[in-house]
Scaffold this motif. Structure first.
Motif, PDB file in Angstrom:
ATOM      1  N   ARG A 130      54.933  38.414  44.065  1.00 20.82           N
ATOM      2  CA  ARG A 130      54.965  39.519  43.114  1.00 20.82           C
ATOM      3  C   ARG A 130      55.245  38.973  41.721  1.00 20.82           C
ATOM      4  NH1 ARG A 130      60.088  43.371  43.746  1.00 20.82           N
ATOM      5  NH2 ARG A 130      59.172  44.140  41.801  1.00 20.82           N
ATOM      6  N   ALA A 131      54.753  39.685  40.723  1.00 19.28           N
ATOM      7  CA  ALA A 131      54.995  39.311  39.332  1.00 19.28           C
ATOM      8  C   ALA A 131      55.133  40.589  38.519  1.00 19.28           C
ATOM      9  CB  ALA A 131      53.858  38.453  38.794  1.00 19.28           C
ATOM     10  N   HIS A 132      55.701  40.456  37.338  1.00 16.26           N
ATOM     11  CA  HIS A 132      55.898  41.617  36.478  1.00 16.26           C
ATOM     12  C   HIS A 132      55.296  41.345  35.110  1.00 16.26           C
ATOM     13  CE1 HIS A 132      57.612  45.271  34.920  1.00 16.26           C
ATOM     14  NE2 HIS A 132      58.267  44.618  33.976  1.00 16.26           N
ATOM     15  N   ALA A 133      54.502  42.288  34.625  1.00 14.47           N
ATOM     16  CA  ALA A 133      53.916  42.215  33.286  1.00 14.47           C
ATOM     17  C   ALA A 133      54.437  43.416  32.501  1.00 14.47           C
ATOM     18  CB  ALA A 133      52.392  42.239  33.360  1.00 14.47           C
ATOM     19  N   PRO A 134      55.389  43.231  31.593  1.00 11.97           N
ATOM     20  CA  PRO A 134      56.055  44.357  30.922  1.00 11.97           C
ATOM     21  C   PRO A 134      55.189  45.004  29.846  1.00 11.97           C
ATOM     22  CG  PRO A 134      56.884  42.301  30.051  1.00 11.97           C
ATOM     23  CD  PRO A 134      55.933  41.933  31.165  1.00 11.97           C
ATOM     24  N   LEU A 135      54.054  45.545  30.281  1.00 12.25           N
ATOM     25  CA  LEU A 135      53.114  46.190  29.369  1.00 12.25           C
ATOM     26  C   LEU A 135      52.752  47.569  29.910  1.00 12.25           C
ATOM     27  CD1 LEU A 135      50.692  43.227  28.601  1.00 12.25           C
ATOM     28  CD2 LEU A 135      52.359  44.221  27.042  1.00 12.25           C
ATOM     29  N   GLY A 168      48.349  39.863  34.138  1.00  8.92           N
ATOM     30  CA  GLY A 168      48.341  39.793  35.595  1.00  8.92           C
ATOM     31  C   GLY A 168      47.192  38.961  36.130  1.00  8.92           C
ATOM     32  N   GLN A 169      46.023  39.068  35.501  1.00  4.19           N
ATOM     33  CA  GLN A 169      44.873  38.266  35.923  1.00  4.19           C
ATOM     34  C   GLN A 169      45.173  36.776  35.813  1.00  4.19           C
ATOM     35  OE1 GLN A 169      41.808  39.561  33.294  1.00  4.19           O
ATOM     36  NE2 GLN A 169      41.321  41.410  34.451  1.00  4.19           N
ATOM     37  N   ILE A 170      45.760  36.395  34.689  1.00  5.29           N
ATOM     38  CA  ILE A 170      46.057  34.977  34.469  1.00  5.29           C
ATOM     39  C   ILE A 170      47.049  34.476  35.513  1.00  5.29           C
ATOM     40  CG2 ILE A 170      47.077  33.329  32.853  1.00  5.29           C
ATOM     41  CD1 ILE A 170      45.969  35.091  30.585  1.00  5.29           C
ATOM     42  N   MET A 171      48.094  35.261  35.762  1.00  4.24           N
ATOM     43  CA  MET A 171      49.095  34.858  36.749  1.00  4.24           C
ATOM     44  C   MET A 171      48.489  34.780  38.145  1.00  4.24           C
ATOM     45  SD  MET A 171      52.567  36.815  35.431  1.00  4.24           S
ATOM     46  CE  MET A 171      51.865  38.468  35.326  1.00  4.24           C
ATOM     47  N   ALA A 172      47.637  35.747  38.486  1.00  6.55           N
ATOM     48  CA  ALA A 172      47.034  35.768  39.818  1.00  6.55           C
ATOM     49  C   ALA A 172      46.090  34.584  40.019  1.00  6.55           C
ATOM     50  CB  ALA A 172      46.294  37.086  40.033  1.00  6.55           C
ATOM     51  N   LEU A 173      45.290  34.273  39.009  1.00  2.00           N
ATOM     52  CA  LEU A 173      44.357  33.151  39.118  1.00  2.00           C
ATOM     53  C   LEU A 173      45.101  31.824  39.253  1.00  2.00           C
ATOM     54  CD1 LEU A 173      41.768  34.341  36.460  1.00  2.00           C
ATOM     55  CD2 LEU A 173      41.296  34.017  38.898  1.00  2.00           C
ATOM     56  N   HIS A 188      43.715  38.858  47.693  1.00  4.56           N
ATOM     57  CA  HIS A 188      43.705  40.236  47.212  1.00  4.56           C
ATOM     58  C   HIS A 188      44.619  40.320  45.993  1.00  4.56           C
ATOM     59  CE1 HIS A 188      43.100  40.006  51.544  1.00  4.56           C
ATOM     60  NE2 HIS A 188      42.352  41.087  51.462  1.00  4.56           N
ATOM     61  N   PHE A 189      44.072  40.727  44.843  1.00  6.80           N
ATOM     62  CA  PHE A 189      44.860  40.920  43.630  1.00  6.80           C
ATOM     63  C   PHE A 189      45.042  42.420  43.431  1.00  6.80           C
ATOM     64  CE2 PHE A 189      42.746  36.913  41.597  1.00  6.80           C
ATOM     65  CZ  PHE A 189      43.433  36.099  42.484  1.00  6.80           C
ATOM     66  N   ALA A 190      46.285  42.885  43.445  1.00  4.71           N
ATOM     67  CA  ALA A 190      46.572  44.314  43.277  1.00  4.71           C
ATOM     68  C   ALA A 190      47.483  44.487  42.065  1.00  4.71           C
ATOM     69  CB  ALA A 190      47.228  44.881  44.528  1.00  4.71           C
ATOM     70  N   TYR A 191      46.909  44.973  40.965  1.00  3.93           N
ATOM     71  CA  TYR A 191      47.665  45.182  39.736  1.00  3.93           C
ATOM     72  C   TYR A 191      48.116  46.642  39.671  1.00  3.93           C
ATOM     73  CZ  TYR A 191      44.537  41.229  38.790  1.00  3.93           C
ATOM     74  OH  TYR A 191      43.803  40.073  38.890  1.00  3.93           O
ATOM     75  N   VAL A 192      49.419  46.863  39.641  1.00  2.00           N
ATOM     76  CA  VAL A 192      50.011  48.204  39.567  1.00  2.00           C
ATOM     77  C   VAL A 192      49.289  49.160  40.532  1.00  2.00           C
ATOM     78  CG1 VAL A 192      50.974  49.909  37.991  1.00  2.00           C
ATOM     79  CG2 VAL A 192      50.263  47.697  37.099  1.00  2.00           C
ATOM     80  N   HIS A 217      45.865  35.698  51.104  1.00  2.00           N
ATOM     81  CA  HIS A 217      46.808  35.728  49.994  1.00  2.00           C
ATOM     82  C   HIS A 217      46.842  37.121  49.383  1.00  2.00           C
ATOM     83  CE1 HIS A 217      46.908  31.323  50.116  1.00  2.00           C
ATOM     84  NE2 HIS A 217      45.599  31.386  50.256  1.00  2.00           N
ATOM     85  N   LEU A 218      48.030  37.523  48.963  1.00  2.00           N
ATOM     86  CA  LEU A 218      48.215  38.820  48.318  1.00  2.00           C
ATOM     87  C   LEU A 218      49.074  38.620  47.080  1.00  2.00           C
ATOM     88  CD1 LEU A 218      47.895  41.920  48.381  1.00  2.00           C
ATOM     89  CD2 LEU A 218      49.920  42.013  49.853  1.00  2.00           C
ATOM     90  N   TYR A 219      48.536  39.036  45.923  1.00  2.00           N
ATOM     91  CA  TYR A 219      49.268  38.895  44.667  1.00  2.00           C
ATOM     92  C   TYR A 219      49.435  40.277  44.055  1.00  2.00           C
ATOM     93  CZ  TYR A 219      51.001  36.549  40.491  1.00  2.00           C
ATOM     94  OH  TYR A 219      51.805  36.094  39.476  1.00  2.00           O
ATOM     95  N   LEU A 220      50.686  40.674  43.835  1.00  2.00           N
ATOM     96  CA  LEU A 220      51.013  42.010  43.351  1.00  2.00           C
ATOM     97  C   LEU A 220      51.632  41.928  41.964  1.00  2.00           C
ATOM     98  CD1 LEU A 220      52.575  42.734  46.740  1.00  2.00           C
ATOM     99  CD2 LEU A 220      50.882  44.310  45.828  1.00  2.00           C
ATOM    100  N   VAL A 221      51.163  42.780  41.064  1.00  2.00           N
ATOM    101  CA  VAL A 221      51.675  42.797  39.695  1.00  2.00           C
ATOM    102  C   VAL A 221      52.169  44.202  39.359  1.00  2.00           C
ATOM    103  CG1 VAL A 221      51.115  42.467  37.254  1.00  2.00           C
ATOM    104  CG2 VAL A 221      50.103  40.959  38.980  1.00  2.00           C
ATOM    105  N   SER A 222      53.392  44.295  38.876  1.00  2.00           N
ATOM    106  CA  SER A 222      53.931  45.563  38.385  1.00  2.00           C
ATOM    107  C   SER A 222      53.880  45.568  36.864  1.00  2.00           C
ATOM    108  CB  SER A 222      55.374  45.758  38.865  1.00  2.00           C
ATOM    109  OG  SER A 222      56.200  44.692  38.407  1.00  2.00           O
ATOM    110  N   GLY A 223      53.929  46.767  36.284  1.00  2.00           N
ATOM    111  CA  GLY A 223      53.894  46.902  34.832  1.00  2.00           C
ATOM    112  C   GLY A 223      55.073  47.721  34.340  1.00  2.00           C
ATOM    113  N   ALA A 224      55.038  48.071  33.065  1.00  2.00           N
ATOM    114  CA  ALA A 224      56.116  48.863  32.465  1.00  2.00           C
ATOM    115  C   ALA A 224      55.852  50.343  32.736  1.00  2.00           C
ATOM    116  CB  ALA A 224      56.206  48.583  30.972  1.00  2.00           C
TER     117      ALA A 224
END
Length: 262
Positions: A234-239, A248-253, A168-172, A198-205
């Motif tokens: 978890r990962a952070h994309a400062p955008l 976030g897609q690249i990091m999740a893949l 599961h990819f959950a972006y913001v 698997h669960l991949y979470l991405v936060s933004g700015a």
């Protein structure tokens, strides 16, 4: 982060999008538009299927499938397919089939756990996924990918339908639209499902506190309820909000490829 830096980042990402979409045209098949009549939803639903360039050459190969929500938007369809191919070509991540699902203006209905998410899940499980499996060489590994409201749905699928998706990819994820999802995630983590996910979470700015409150709430549940059958990161994309899912897609893949190879 200053406004000037954010504008520079936005321009850089916009340029990268243009380059990657051009790259897609050279090395990845453009999406095949299709539609099916859903008896469960009582409407026709459209989607696009993006196949790897090697699909015909490798007749014996079977591929994981990523189901991308908001599929009518470039960044959820063509761009994600381009990102998947770029990673496969450059760092050897597995090739995938991408199914970009159109919302038809129903995203706040279909992705909301307190509205139409259950019916939308039934459509995915009983109609769309069998349709894809019956027409393409799929491996049986399925991934759900969503941004904002779609990220909320990815969390819902993780919590309420364990086993339907392997990742599961959950972006913001916009948890503030339905905060009970936090307790549902916590309850899911206490379950023994017999399968790994698997669960991949991405936060933004994000400038609004409500985004961070929900995101941090999910992280707290994951931290407080370790489950050996659940791998997460978890990962952070400062955008800005609309752009954070692109890196976030690249990091999740890459994360999924690394986890799958273990």
């Amino acid at each position: 982060m200053s406004r000037k830096i954010l504008k520079w980042l936005a321009r850089t990402v916009a340029f990268s999008v243009a380059v990657l979409v051009a790259y897609l045209g050279l090395f990845y098949r453009w999406g095949h538009h299709a539609q099916i009549q859903s008896g469960l939803l009582g409407e026709e639903r459209g989607f696009q299927v993006y196949l790897p360039a090697s699909y015909d050459e490798k007749a014996g190969s079977h591929y994981p499938v990523i189901y991308s929500l908001d599929g009518e938007k470039t960044r959820h369809g063509q761009l994600m397919a381009a990102n998947a191919h770029m990673l496969s070509a450059l760092v050897g991540t597995p090739e995938v089939i991408l199914v970009a699902i159109y919302t038809h203006g129903h995203r706040t209905r279909d992705f909301a756990p307190n509205r139409g998410a259950e019916a939308f899940t039934a459509f995915l499980e009983s109609e769309l996924m069998p349709h894809i499996d019956g027409r393409f060489r799929t491996s049986g590994q399925n991934v759900i990918s969503g941004h904002s409201y779609g990220g909320l749905y990815a969390l819902y699928a993780f919590a309420e339908h364990p086993g339907l998706f392997d990742a599961h990819f959950a972006y913001v994820p916009s948890v503030f639209h339905y905060e009970p999802i936090l307790d549902q995630v916590g309850q899911r983590l206490k379950m023994e499902t017999g399968s790994n996910t698997h669960l991949y979470l991405v936060s933004g700015a994000e400038s609004q506190e409500k985004f961070w409150r929900g995101f941090d709430g999910v992280i707290a549940r994951l931290t407080d309820n370790p489950n050996p059958g659940v791998s997460w990161k978890r990962a952070h994309a400062p955008l800005p909000h609309p752009l954070s899912m692109i890196p976030g897609q690249i990091m999740a893949l890459r994360y999924l490829a690394a986890e799958s190879s273990d």
